[in-house]
Design a protein around this motif. Structure first.
Motif, PDB file in Angstrom:
ATOM      1  N   LEU A  51       9.045  -0.355  -0.950  1.00 15.97           N
ATOM      2  CA  LEU A  51       9.265   1.001  -0.462  1.00 15.97           C
ATOM      3  C   LEU A  51       8.106   1.504   0.397  1.00 15.97           C
ATOM      4  O   LEU A  51       8.315   2.222   1.369  1.00 15.97           O
ATOM      5  CB  LEU A  51       9.494   1.955  -1.634  1.00 15.97           C
ATOM      6  N   ARG A  52       6.899   1.122   0.024  1.00 16.12           N
ATOM      7  CA  ARG A  52       5.743   1.554   0.828  1.00 16.12           C
ATOM      8  C   ARG A  52       5.831   1.004   2.242  1.00 16.12           C
ATOM      9  O   ARG A  52       5.479   1.696   3.205  1.00 16.12           O
ATOM     10  CB  ARG A  52       4.447   1.131   0.151  1.00 16.12           C
ATOM     11  N   ALA A  53       6.321  -0.235   2.360  1.00 14.21           N
ATOM     12  CA  ALA A  53       6.481  -0.819   3.700  1.00 14.21           C
ATOM     13  C   ALA A  53       7.541  -0.070   4.490  1.00 14.21           C
ATOM     14  O   ALA A  53       7.364   0.216   5.685  1.00 14.21           O
ATOM     15  CB  ALA A  53       6.844  -2.298   3.577  1.00 14.21           C
ATOM     16  N   VAL A  54       8.655   0.278   3.830  1.00 10.18           N
ATOM     17  CA  VAL A  54       9.724   1.020   4.507  1.00 10.18           C
ATOM     18  C   VAL A  54       9.242   2.407   4.906  1.00 10.18           C
ATOM     19  O   VAL A  54       9.462   2.861   6.037  1.00 10.18           O
ATOM     20  CB  VAL A  54      10.979   1.109   3.596  1.00 10.18           C
ATOM     21  N   ALA A  70       5.013   9.066  -0.643  1.00  6.53           N
ATOM     22  CA  ALA A  70       6.445   9.168  -0.370  1.00  6.53           C
ATOM     23  C   ALA A  70       7.221   8.088  -1.114  1.00  6.53           C
ATOM     24  O   ALA A  70       8.310   8.343  -1.642  1.00  6.53           O
ATOM     25  CB  ALA A  70       6.708   9.082   1.127  1.00  6.53           C
ATOM     26  N   ALA A  71       6.687   6.876  -1.173  1.00  2.00           N
ATOM     27  CA  ALA A  71       7.358   5.796  -1.905  1.00  2.00           C
ATOM     28  C   ALA A  71       7.456   6.124  -3.388  1.00  2.00           C
ATOM     29  O   ALA A  71       8.494   5.900  -4.013  1.00  2.00           O
ATOM     30  CB  ALA A  71       6.615   4.476  -1.697  1.00  2.00           C
ATOM     31  N   PHE A 124      16.879   2.913  -2.549  1.00  2.00           N
ATOM     32  CA  PHE A 124      15.503   2.806  -3.026  1.00  2.00           C
ATOM     33  C   PHE A 124      15.316   1.845  -4.190  1.00  2.00           C
ATOM     34  O   PHE A 124      14.216   1.342  -4.398  1.00  2.00           O
ATOM     35  CB  PHE A 124      14.995   4.190  -3.442  1.00  2.00           C
ATOM     36  N   LEU A 125      16.355   1.597  -4.981  1.00  2.00           N
ATOM     37  CA  LEU A 125      16.185   0.809  -6.205  1.00  2.00           C
ATOM     38  C   LEU A 125      16.765  -0.596  -6.143  1.00  2.00           C
ATOM     39  O   LEU A 125      16.485  -1.402  -7.032  1.00  2.00           O
ATOM     40  CB  LEU A 125      16.808   1.552  -7.393  1.00  2.00           C
ATOM     41  N   VAL A 126      17.586  -0.900  -5.156  1.00  5.25           N
ATOM     42  CA  VAL A 126      18.204  -2.221  -5.101  1.00  5.25           C
ATOM     43  C   VAL A 126      17.283  -3.170  -4.333  1.00  5.25           C
ATOM     44  O   VAL A 126      17.057  -2.993  -3.136  1.00  5.25           O
ATOM     45  CB  VAL A 126      19.601  -2.169  -4.440  1.00  5.25           C
ATOM     46  N   PRO A 127      16.731  -4.161  -5.023  1.00  5.90           N
ATOM     47  CA  PRO A 127      15.863  -5.118  -4.342  1.00  5.90           C
ATOM     48  C   PRO A 127      16.676  -6.077  -3.478  1.00  5.90           C
ATOM     49  O   PRO A 127      17.903  -6.160  -3.595  1.00  5.90           O
ATOM     50  CB  PRO A 127      15.172  -5.854  -5.496  1.00  5.90           C
TER      51      PRO A 127
END
Length: 169
Positions: A51-54, A70-71, A124-127
């Motif tokens: 998430l941090r990368a996104v 934000a992540a 956000f939660l699906v890898p």
């Protein structure tokens, strides 16, 4: 011999089969959703890193908040929203099992609101990869089980049991 009669023991009627089945489907639905939440919590470091990368990519374009903050917000917010919807559904199910006919009508919009929360949280939660497909399968199974349990609660035997309880209390 005694001076007074013992108090009567109130008969506790057993749940009809259809209500027991609906309860089981709902509980399995809760277990599927909580399994995903537990898995997301255990894998939170990899999820937060992804998430941090996104967010860093989006922040580079907009520059609003630090990527880490934000992540964290979207990850924990998604987890909290899913947990809140599940908790509200469990409370409404408990009210149904306490013979409150209105509670099954509350379950209807709660289940309907569960779907957009799942769609938002899926971002956000699906890898990525196989782990993501397992998360999606558990969510689909959970929603399908909950929907099946909800349908059973609206069938005539369940309705008769619910309304019979209102005349007893």
């Amino acid at each position: 011999m005694s001076w007074s009669a013992p108090p009567p023991i109130p008969a506790i009627p057993s749940l009809p089969r259809i209500v027991r089945t609906a309860r089981t489907l709902w509980v399995l639905s809760f277990l599927a959703g909580l399994t995903v939440l537990a898995g997301s919590f255990v894998a939170r470091d990899s999820n937060l890193q992804r998430l941090r990368a996104v967010v860093a990519d989006a922040a580079a374009r907009g520059g609003v908040a630090p990527a880490g903050t934000a992540a964290d917000i979207v990850f924990w917010g998604s987890m909290g929203a899913l947990l809140l919807v599940t908790l509200l559904e469990a409370l409404a199910l408990a009210a149904v099992l306490s013979r409150r006919p209105w509670a099954r009508w509350v379950l209807l919009p709660l289940l309907a609101s569960h779907l957009p929360v799942l769609l938002l949280a899926s971002v956000f939660l699906v890898p990525t990869g196989a782990a993501g497909s397992y998360v999606v399968m558990l969510w689909v199974a959970g929603v399908a089980l909950a929907f099946g349990g909800l349908v059973l609660l609206f069938l005539p035997p369940a309705g008769a049991w619910l309304h019979q309880g209102r005349s007893l209390g």
